[in-house]
Design a protein around this motif. Structure first.
Motif, PDB file in Angstrom:
ATOM      1  N   PRO A  17       0.819  -1.207   0.000  1.00 22.50           N
ATOM      2  CA  PRO A  17       0.000   0.000   0.000  1.00 22.50           C
ATOM      3  C   PRO A  17       0.855   1.259   0.000  1.00 22.50           C
ATOM      4  CG  PRO A  17      -0.009  -1.042   2.176  1.00 22.50           C
ATOM      5  CD  PRO A  17       0.811  -1.916   1.283  1.00 22.50           C
ATOM      6  N   CYS A  18       0.550   2.167  -0.908  1.00 21.70           N
ATOM      7  CA  CYS A  18       1.255   3.443  -0.999  1.00 21.70           C
ATOM      8  C   CYS A  18       0.208   4.560  -0.988  1.00 21.70           C
ATOM      9  CB  CYS A  18       2.020   3.541  -2.319  1.00 21.70           C
ATOM     10  SG  CYS A  18       3.145   2.173  -2.622  1.00 21.70           S
ATOM     11  N   ARG A  19       0.617   5.712  -0.541  1.00 19.39           N
ATOM     12  CA  ARG A  19      -0.260   6.882  -0.638  1.00 19.39           C
ATOM     13  C   ARG A  19       0.419   7.858  -1.578  1.00 19.39           C
ATOM     14  NH1 ARG A  19      -2.037   7.461   5.773  1.00 19.39           N
ATOM     15  NH2 ARG A  19      -2.116   5.219   6.080  1.00 19.39           N
ATOM     16  N   VAL A  20      -0.332   8.389  -2.503  1.00 20.90           N
ATOM     17  CA  VAL A  20       0.266   9.312  -3.466  1.00 20.90           C
ATOM     18  C   VAL A  20      -0.511  10.618  -3.494  1.00 20.90           C
ATOM     19  CG1 VAL A  20       1.026   9.634  -5.846  1.00 20.90           C
ATOM     20  CG2 VAL A  20       1.031   7.349  -4.856  1.00 20.90           C
ATOM     21  N   SER A  21       0.218  11.696  -3.318  1.00 15.05           N
ATOM     22  CA  SER A  21      -0.386  13.024  -3.249  1.00 15.05           C
ATOM     23  C   SER A  21      -0.044  13.850  -4.491  1.00 15.05           C
ATOM     24  CB  SER A  21       0.173  13.729  -2.005  1.00 15.05           C
ATOM     25  OG  SER A  21      -0.088  15.105  -2.035  1.00 15.05           O
ATOM     26  N   THR A  22      -0.916  14.754  -4.827  1.00 13.04           N
ATOM     27  CA  THR A  22      -0.584  15.721  -5.869  1.00 13.04           C
ATOM     28  C   THR A  22       0.346  16.770  -5.254  1.00 13.04           C
ATOM     29  OG1 THR A  22      -2.588  16.942  -5.262  1.00 13.04           O
ATOM     30  CG2 THR A  22      -2.753  15.438  -7.130  1.00 13.04           C
ATOM     31  N   ALA A  23       0.966  17.572  -6.090  1.00 14.41           N
ATOM     32  CA  ALA A  23       1.953  18.548  -5.605  1.00 14.41           C
ATOM     33  C   ALA A  23       1.315  19.592  -4.682  1.00 14.41           C
ATOM     34  CB  ALA A  23       2.635  19.226  -6.788  1.00 14.41           C
TER      35      ALA A  23
END
Lengths: 102, 102
Positions: A17-23
């Motif tokens: 599981p990874c969390r990915v955010s926008t800039a």
């Protein structure tokens, strides 16, 4: 005699599981990824980055994540950030602060 | 010879305890759910969301939970938050204080 089962040797990594955010930190999505390449593909799709080039950094401090080895060594709940052309990593505190301005 | 019982292989996931909060953090309920879909249905019912669309995020940091895979990878005591149209995730600290507002 004892027989050992042959294990596939890191051929395929388990999805993690990874969390990915926008800039701008306005959108953050949970993504399962087997590898850095997998995460890059899924992030591109899920965050609708189209075909524009982007890089992946740690949300925490902007560390660029470029190698599979380093990706695999990160903790499960690591938060990544996608940076497209012209976007720069900023600390969360600076970004958040803008709400308090008059 | 040893015979192993064949286990049904993740066909149906075991129900797991989830905590679901409203966007304002005023109500938080414990819900058992087998899957993300199951949790969405039960949350809709239990939090009386009627038929309005909503999304499910992590209460902790607003990470959007959209896939069954990611849902299954989360820890048992994960706290989710329901966001309806027009609602935005806010850190708990900001919601409590609203210190920045004049």
């Amino acid at each position: 005699t004892q027989q050992l089962l042959s294990k596939p040797k890191h051929k395929a990594h388990r999805a993690r599981p990874c969390r990915v955010s926008t800039a701008d930190r306005k959108v953050r999505k949970g993504i399962m990824a087997h590898s850095l390449e997998d995460l890059l593909h899924k992030a591109q799709d899920i965050l609708k980055l189209k075909d524009k080039p982007f890089s992946l950094v740690l949300e925490e401090d902007g560390t660029i994540v470029e190698t599979e080895e380093y990706f695999q060594a990160l903790a499960k709940d690591t938060v990544f950030m996608v940076l497209q052309k012209g976007q720069k990593w900023q600390p969360a505190s600076e970004q958040r602060g803008k709400k308090c301005q008059l």
